[in-house]
Design an enzyme around this catalytic site. Sequence first.
Site, mmCIF file in Angstrom:
data_model
loop_
_atom_site.group_PDB
_atom_site.id
_atom_site.type_symbol
_atom_site.label_atom_id
_atom_site.label_comp_id
_atom_site.label_asym_id
_atom_site.label_seq_id
_atom_site.Cartn_x
_atom_site.Cartn_y
_atom_site.Cartn_z
ATOM 1 N N GLU A 26 0.867 -1.171 0.000
ATOM 2 C CA GLU A 26 0.000 0.000 0.000
ATOM 3 C C GLU A 26 0.909 1.227 0.000
ATOM 4 O O GLU A 26 1.805 1.333 0.843
ATOM 5 C CB GLU A 26 -0.901 0.022 1.236
ATOM 6 N N ARG B 235 5.847 -13.026 9.654
ATOM 7 C CA ARG B 235 6.468 -11.748 9.351
ATOM 8 C C ARG B 235 7.832 -11.664 10.033
ATOM 9 O O ARG B 235 8.148 -12.440 10.931
ATOM 10 C CB ARG B 235 5.582 -10.589 9.809
ATOM 11 N N LYS C 108 4.411 1.150 10.561
ATOM 12 C CA LYS C 108 4.473 2.389 9.783
ATOM 13 C C LYS C 108 4.077 3.589 10.632
ATOM 14 O O LYS C 108 4.655 4.677 10.500
ATOM 15 C CB LYS C 108 3.555 2.286 8.557
#
Length: 619
Positions: A72, A307, A317
């Site tokens: 994204e 992850r 983020k």
Amino acid sequence: MPTMTATAPASTPAANTADATKTSNFLRQIIESDLEKGSYTSRRWAGSPGDAAHQAAGAPDPAKIRTRFPPEPNGYLHIGHAKSICINFGLARDYGGVCHLRFDDTNPEKEDTEYVNSIIESVKWLGFDWSQPDNDKPYQASDYFDFMYRAAEYLIEAGYAYVDEQTAEQMRLSRGDFGKPGVDSPFRTRTPAENLARFREMQAGLHEDGSMVLRAKIDMASANINLRDPAIYRIRRATHHHTGDKWCIYPMYTFAHPIEDALEQITHSLCTLEFEDQRPFYDWLLERLIEGKLLSAPPPRQYEFARLNLTYVITSKRKLAQLVYDHKVNGWDDPRMPTIVGLRRRGYTPASIQTFAERIGVTKSDSWIDYSTLEGCLREDLELKAHRGMAVLNPVKLVLTNWDEVMGAGHLEPCSLPALPHPPEGVESPVRHFHLGKEVWIERTDYEEVPPKGYKRLYPPRPGADGQMQPGNTVRLKGGYVIECTGATKDADGHITEVLATVIPGTKSGTPGADSVKAKAAITWVGVADGVQAEVRMYDRLFLDAQPDAGGKDFIESLNPDSLKVVTAIVEPSLAQAKPDDKFQFERHGYFVADRGDHVQGTKPVFNLAVGLKDSWGK
């Protein structure tokens, strides 16, 4: 079809199966099983993403598999994304497939072309490419908005979706929890015609933001809460960086993502474990759209892997943005940041990051990887590549008091050393040139008035065990002469201002007399005559806590106050001629990179510490 830029030599043959040196993992096993069974051999590819009719008109897909990296564009990529990039592009490369770069730009309020451009540059810098014949642009979800709207209308008409006008709080309460089934919305029994009319009103902008959503009609009693009629479209008046103001309704990520995969004929949709609970909806949605002949079979399959959890690093983020906007760091590309732009500015190489991703492997369970593993991969890559150079980071002047007498007043002796002590086979090492004169700079720690036990560098004459004066220690100035320490001068406060020594003629490195005097050590130095001042930024880990934000901790409290120290150093002439991004081993100190932003070749050298010569944390 999309291809990747290989980091291996061009002569390496393309692999249809994984190279034997690659670490085996469950993703490779899945792909190998699918290839053996021919799970995707019936797929067709019309040269671009499209619906069932579009792909049916194409030829059999020449790609054995298709993967995708779908960031994204709402921030800068970090080391966790780098792992995903290496996995998706690497598996496609190893199994005769292709990998798509796709921007998942379904959330217009947080996305920006700044992030799009940074992502493109970062993926290319890592060594991968997605270009295909007549199309070298990445894909973007917003190009599929028309199809997504069409798919939503189909679901409504088929009785698989409805418009819900409850408030967000009412919907939250009616969903139930893990121990209590959900309750049907009072709007769930509307007819397809009523829902379609209402949805078209949403699309036409006739209703306020948040006043209604389109929900999939699945099962409000499902044990998987994600299947309790998830929202798939919401009203959101926001200018999109790509589509502008064309839309005031936007698809939810969980609706958009499987459709994007299917339109692009992805075979293996690889994502992290937090999406595992969404996989049943992923499969449900694609089954419905294939039933309606909007999408072609076989559908993509989603597989999840753990992850990256890296010690002394945060990858949220939101938290990374807080560091930037609260000026705890100097921007997204601050060399202390785990962003790809930050790692690049720190001196990390694409090869070191690819090695790291391969070395840590792919698993289904979460675990922590120590930051030293990443640092080790960088040392390994630079050991045989980085040119050597001498730099004095904490300088004190060394005066050779007999230089004028034995060498001649003002004489500068030309010296040289190989730039690569261990060049690759068949490669001749470049040579660095510099001068030795009466005055040189040495490290302040290379002189001790009262040397500790085992100290082998410069110290002055001192009484021996028998009470007789012993001469000062002898060392070699690397690439130059052997010298004997005679003492030092001090200022009024007792601080050393100059170290004094005498040069021993006939002992220059590389000459027949080089071994005539045995020196206990060789020290690095830079000549006063041709040394150049440089700014050297000594970076350390940004956090003192190995897991700075685990368990709800305030990560700001564990910031390392000494994560950056700036020193004025003296470097040999070859280092002053470095170009931005050039990497070196400062002998004795570590690996450094000429800063991408501030370094100016020849006039303003600025170097960043990439990594020390060995791991010293925790010791």
